[in-house]
Design an enzyme around this catalytic site. Structure first.
Site, short mmCIF file in Angstrom:
data_model
loop_
_atom_site.label_atom_id
_atom_site.label_comp_id
_atom_site.label_asym_id
_atom_site.label_seq_id
_atom_site.Cartn_x
_atom_site.Cartn_y
_atom_site.Cartn_z
CG HIS B 191 -1.55 0.57 -3.13
ND1 HIS B 191 -2.24 0.34 -4.29
CD2 HIS B 191 -1.28 1.90 -3.13
CE1 HIS B 191 -2.39 1.47 -4.95
NE2 HIS B 191 -1.81 2.44 -4.27
CB CYS B 192 4.39 1.02 -3.33
SG CYS B 192 5.76 2.12 -2.93
N PRO B 193 2.35 3.83 -2.55
CG PRO B 193 2.00 5.26 -0.74
CD PRO B 193 2.28 3.84 -1.08
N GLY B 196 3.03 4.55 -7.10
CA GLY B 196 1.70 4.74 -7.67
C GLY B 196 1.07 3.48 -8.20
CG ASN B 197 0.81 -0.29 -10.21
OD1 ASN B 197 -0.33 -0.65 -9.93
ND2 ASN B 197 1.43 -0.66 -11.32
#
Lengths: 138, 459
Positions: B191-193, B196-197
């Site tokens: 999950h890559c902040p 944002g997804n």
């Protein structure tokens, strides 16, 4: 007037995914016992096998899919605004096949195949219809 | 009544059919509620924009930071450094910079806004069926069994498939449940902040292209801003060069600190792609030789070239969650079946893909055929019904039908009739495909994929 009720009961059988070939979409060809009285084992296996082959065709890696991938990335994937991906084309083919199978083979036997895409490609749902009727007050 | 009525009914709209009801039964459905799209009732913790076209994680603050950093740095570069460089060196520099910038932006938005490969949750029927199978496998004892796993052999390696308690499915291999988005994602990477997804099967290639192009862009800007300062300081001296373009200083600082992490990340993902692993697998060491000398990656195609091609140029699977499809009307379901047979008294909520004109025709044909069945059954009501085999008793309490008045259901036994068999041949096969019948009084509303009790008065 005495009301008569006609009831259509249904139960469902779920054909699960088969993962021994990896992550590609493939369904188990094991014949469920609930269908024994309704349809030939061979007929059922043929349907599932054809579906598996179609999904394999959708996910196939080869010259054609690479070409499509490269072309798409060059146009920053805007090409898919007007064109269908190969996968989508095969999904449409699968939908037509399932409709055809339902009309010719499954519905006359009181069965209904649901397109796996409507279940997130998790299962092939087969609904088994049985006709019952309630007669009341006679 | 004859099947010819179906011709005229094809032109009937939903509301016209319901007014043909001969009993003073009110239609149970709210006809006027607007149809909802599936994204509106999506169970995961995602945010949707543009009527379901855009899909992001819940926390998007860091994504906006990423966007601002890129836009501001590039904006400063194009406004302050490019005029000088275009004049002194070549105008090709801003052009290349522009192309890189657009590519970075395009891939970033594509990664952030697309469905990473979310697996839709199991329908209630599926979940019940799986639970039954698991209970049988566990010997049907009452205690809560240990975490449910299934083992499968893929390409010679034993892989454990875990059961997801939230989504009620056995996760396919390489899928994982993202706790931030509360979804199971296929080929879950991480999950890559920053975008944002989640990064999964469907957007991994965009993510990789994003970090790769961003590395090039960062190095490009860094190099040319330094060039600008050096050239400028040859003319005016170092300090005045800095004073003349303070923006350049800011750009250098931003680029310097980002280049290490971004280039490092690109290198790491290049390694992952060439060995066909996900970040998740690499961190857990699933295929590392440290686990055992026979441990290898069963998904790898054997050579780097094929692995790269498969990850970046392979077929792009479509989204499984159909965010912009319409939800079929939601009406309470019956009590759970006691013997595996479900008898419907009211529709259960079924979500089907966006209905086409075919569905309408199907509904009409089913309706017509049911009416035919009704007519035949009413003819046979007096003494012509033969009990074939004793059907299971249905207690009135299991039928929670709100559309059939209680007084019409008297006896609680179902008698199978010969009507069904004779009418089966007249019912066209297409009528059974994916169409639901809502509670019928004489003619009533038809919904997709549920079957309801039909009542008719015998004359």
């Amino acid at each position: 007037a005495t009301p008569t009720h006609l009831l259509l009961c249904s139960s469902k059988v779920f054909i699960q995914r088969h993962y021994s070939s990896g992550t590609i979409c493939k369904f188990q060809t094991k014949f469920p016992s609930e269908l024994e009285s309704r349809i030939d084992e061979q007929q059922f296996e043929e349907t599932i096998q054809t579906l598996n082959n179609l999904y394999a065709e959708a996910e196939k890696l080869g010259g054609k899919s690479y070409l499509e991938g490269c072309l798409a990335s060059l146009t920053a994937y805007t090409i898919f605004l007007c064109m269908e991906t190969h996968y989508e084309k095969v999904l449409k083919k699968i939908a037509r096949y399932i409709k055809d199978q339902n009309e010719k083979i499954y519905a006359p036997r009181g069965l209904l195949l649901t397109d796996p895409i409507e279940r997130g490609l998790r299962v092939v749902e087969i609904t088994i219809f049985e006709d019952r009727s309630i007669g009341s007050g006679r | 009544m004859h099947l010819g009525v179906s011709e005229s009914m094809r032109e009937c709209e939903y509301s016209q059919i319901s007014t043909r009801s001969s009993t003073p039964m009110e239609t149970p459905y709210k006809k006027r509620t607007p149809k909802k799209r599936k994204w509106e009732i999506f169970p995961g913790r995602n945010k949707f924009y543009c009527d379901g076209r855009i899909m992001m994680a819940k926390q998007t603050g860091v994504f906006y930071l990423t966007l601002i950093l890129i836009l501001v740095t590039c904006g400063l570069f194009f406004s302050f450094d490019c005029p000088f460089l275009a004049q002194q060196l070549t105008p090709v520099i801003p052009v290349i910079g522009g192309v890189l910038f657009l590519f970075v932006l395009g891939t970033l938005l594509r990664t952030s806004f697309s469905d990473p490969g979310v697996l839709p949750r199991a329908s209630p029927d599926e979940a019940a069926d799986l639970e039954r199978q698991i209970d049988v496998a566990n010997g049907g004892t009452g205690y809560r069994p240990p975490p449910r796993t299934k083992e499968v052999v893929i390409n010679g390696q034993t892989v454990k498939l875990k059961y997801c308690f939230t989504c009620k499915i056995f996760r396919p291999p390489r899928a994982s449940h993202c706790s931030l988005c509360d979804n199971c994602v296929e080929r879950f990477d991480h999950h890559c902040p920053w975008v944002g997804n989640c990064v999964g099967r469907r957007n991994y290639r965009f993510f990789y292209m994003f970090i790769l192009s961003l590395s090039f862009l960062t190095i490009f800007i860094f190099a040319f801003v330094i060039t600008h300062i050096i050239l400028s300081s040859h003319q005016n001296g170092f300090l005045s060069a800095l004073k003349n373009s303070p923006a350049s200083v800011l750009e250098v600082v931003v680029c310097f600190f980002s280049v290490w992490s971004i280039v490092g990340l690109s290198g790491f993902h290049t390694y992952l792609i060439s060995s066909n692993q996900t970040t998740n697998e690499d961190i857990k060491g699933s295929w590392s030789s440290k686990r055992g000398k026979d441990n290898y990656n069963p998904y790898s195609y054997g050579n780097i070239f094929t692995n790269c091609c498969a990850a970046l140029c392979g077929p792009l699977p479509p989204s499984l969650i159909d965010r912009r499809g319409f939800v079929e009307a939601d009406v309470p379901q019956l009590a759970p079946p006691t013997n595996g047979i479900t008898i419907y008294g009211s529709t259960q909520s079924q979500q089907s893909h966006t209905s086409t004109a075919d569905m309408k025709t199907l509904r009409v044909v089913v309706l017509a055929s049911l009416l035919l069945i009704l007519q035949l059954s009413s003819q046979m009501a007096r003494g012509h019904v033969s009990t074939a085999s004793p059907a299971s008793t249905i207690k009135s309490s299991t039928i929670k039908s709100s559309t059939v008045s209680p007084s019409t259901i008297k006896s609680s036994t179902i008698k199978s009739s010969t009507v069904s068999h004779s009418t089966a041949s007249t019912v066209k096969s297409s009528t059974l495909s994916a169409s639901t019948l809502s509670t019928m009084t004489a003619a009533s509303t038809v919904k997709s994929s549920t079957v309801k009790a039909v009542s008719a008065t015998a004359s």
